[in-house]
Design a protein around this motif. Sequence first.
Motif, short mmCIF file in Angstrom:
data_model
loop_
_atom_site.label_atom_id
_atom_site.label_comp_id
_atom_site.label_asym_id
_atom_site.label_seq_id
_atom_site.Cartn_x
_atom_site.Cartn_y
_atom_site.Cartn_z
N TYR A 138 5.86 1.50 1.29
CA TYR A 138 5.07 1.44 1.03
C TYR A 138 4.96 0.61 2.19
CZ TYR A 138 4.74 3.36 -4.07
OH TYR A 138 4.43 4.02 -5.15
N VAL B 201 -0.76 0.10 -4.15
CA VAL B 201 -0.79 0.41 -5.75
C VAL B 201 -0.66 -1.20 -6.23
CG1 VAL B 201 1.88 1.89 -5.51
CG2 VAL B 201 1.83 -0.15 -5.14
N ASP C 177 11.29 -0.53 -8.45
CA ASP C 177 9.68 0.11 -8.87
C ASP C 177 9.33 1.41 -8.51
OD1 ASP C 177 7.10 0.33 -9.87
OD2 ASP C 177 6.35 0.45 -7.96
N LEU C 178 9.89 2.58 -7.65
CA LEU C 178 9.17 3.21 -7.39
C LEU C 178 10.82 4.16 -6.84
CD1 LEU C 178 8.96 5.39 -4.44
CD2 LEU C 178 7.61 5.61 -7.05
N ILE D 83 2.43 13.21 -11.15
CA ILE D 83 2.86 12.14 -12.15
C ILE D 83 2.43 12.63 -12.91
CG2 ILE D 83 3.64 9.88 -12.55
CD1 ILE D 83 2.94 9.11 -9.91
N LYS E 143 10.35 3.26 -17.70
CA LYS E 143 11.37 2.37 -16.45
C LYS E 143 10.54 0.91 -16.70
CE LYS E 143 9.44 2.58 -13.13
NZ LYS E 143 7.86 1.83 -12.82
N TRP F 44 -2.63 11.65 -8.51
CA TRP F 44 -1.82 10.85 -9.15
C TRP F 44 -1.82 12.08 -10.23
CZ3 TRP F 44 0.49 5.81 -10.40
CH2 TRP F 44 -0.51 4.77 -9.95
N PHE G 81 9.62 11.20 -13.46
CA PHE G 81 9.56 11.57 -12.00
C PHE G 81 10.24 13.41 -12.12
CE2 PHE G 81 8.05 8.96 -8.40
CZ PHE G 81 6.40 8.57 -9.49
N GLN H 234 -1.60 -2.24 -9.94
CA GLN H 234 -0.56 -3.32 -11.28
C GLN H 234 0.33 -4.63 -9.99
OE1 GLN H 234 1.61 1.64 -10.08
NE2 GLN H 234 2.86 0.09 -11.72
N HIS I 161 12.91 5.93 -9.15
CA HIS I 161 12.98 7.54 -9.53
C HIS I 161 13.04 8.07 -8.95
CE1 HIS I 161 9.74 6.38 -12.28
NE2 HIS I 161 8.74 5.93 -11.43
O1 89Y Z 1 4.97 1.67 -10.75
C1 89Y Z 1 5.29 2.99 -9.75
C2 89Y Z 1 5.71 4.08 -11.06
O2 89Y Z 1 6.74 3.72 -11.28
O3 89Y Z 1 5.78 5.54 -10.27
C3 89Y Z 1 4.52 4.70 -8.89
C4 89Y Z 1 3.98 3.47 -9.78
O4 89Y Z 1 2.60 3.89 -10.22
C5 89Y Z 1 3.59 2.34 -8.16
O5 89Y Z 1 5.19 2.76 -7.92
#
Ligand code: 89Y
Length: 343
Positions: A230, A159, A176-177, A289, A96, A286, A125, A163, A180
């Motif tokens: 965020y 983040v 980005d978030l 995830i 994604k 993390w 997610f 990234q 999900h």
């Molecule tokens: O890129 C994002 C994702 O898909 O999950 C959390 C993240 O790494 C930062 O928002």
Amino acid sequence: MTTIKGALIGCGFFAVNQMHGWADLDDVEIVAICDRDPARLHDMGERFNISRRYDDAAALFADGGFDFVDIATTVASHRALVEMAAANGVPAICQKPFARTLDDAKAMVAVMNKAGLPLMVHENFRWQTPIRAVKAALETGAIGTPFWGRFSFRSAFDVFSGQPYLAEGQRFIIEDLGIHTLDIARFILGDVESLTARTRRVNPAIKGEDAATILLDHTSGATSIVDVSYASRLSQELFPQTLVELDGSAGSLRLHADYRLDVTTKEGTTTSDVSPTLLPWASRPWHNIQESVAAIQEHWRDCLTQGKAPETSGADNLKTLALVEASYRSAETRECVDIEALL
Ligand code: 89Y
Ligand code: NAD
């Protein structure tokens, strides 16, 4: 046992999790990797002991010798790489956000369909243990028919250090978030007819929006709110937890902080711990995830071997991507956006 061979394109920040996930599956082996950045290619190759290394995806596909490709690059390259997979007759997983635009995404689904190849979006997610627990609790019928929901992700977690590209795009948190969170809303309460959104940029150091509030009208008649930020410094930093609230005709359900699930009916409240497992290669915070990466990969393996369509197929993901597109459109026009018209 037949081994399914895979190739991974994109050896960056997140792909390490994908490589660990594949390594945990006895019947899957990553036989080749590709990245146009030589240092990243080298590091990943050494870390996971992969000798077939490519700096060019076309050369990887030309050499072949794998049953699927796992595309873990950022969005700009997704369409070209999925088209390459189609041209080479290779089933594909794509990270994604699936595509930059809905038109690109539709073209990617069409080209893989035409080639008769499976395509899954790595929309992980909804595979998180706490989210699966919410779905299972709803499906028991205990709270009756849900009429209202809230899917909330509020954090001040940095983040950008892992990234950095997230600070550079004109679009940030929804693409980005929130993508999900919108997918979770669809997974739990079903498809969406229309939505209204508002966005804000709070952090002056980034280009895109870092807070969004989205009101969803689900086809079922339920209403929900997706709120993501965020820019929210809270007494407890919850990254990367999604909190869920559902009210139904017979009760309610709350997924609280620290993975505590309350289900309330007229008989009272049942509380359970729905924490994710900390896999041996994972690290807090993390791990929620990371565990979902392993879960979606197992699902892909099962789909490939059993000839089933993945839950988050390219075609399915068009409906999630439409919610992303609609949110930006609504925030800009301040109007309610019809989802069907986008699909
Ligand atoms: O890129 C994002 C994702 O898909 O999950 C959390 C993240 O790494 C930062 O928002
Ligand atoms: P990154 O920039 O750290 O890594 C991407 C890598 O891909 C880079 O090493 C880059 O050189 C390589 N690359 C780009 N285009 C290429 C091409 N055409 N051929 C070969 N290599 C190429 O990015 P990242 O943070 O790892 O994110 C990758 C993707 O994963 C993004 O789409 C991001 O949204 C997604 N992501 C998903 C999750 C999740 O939970 N599903 C979490 C974080 C990131």
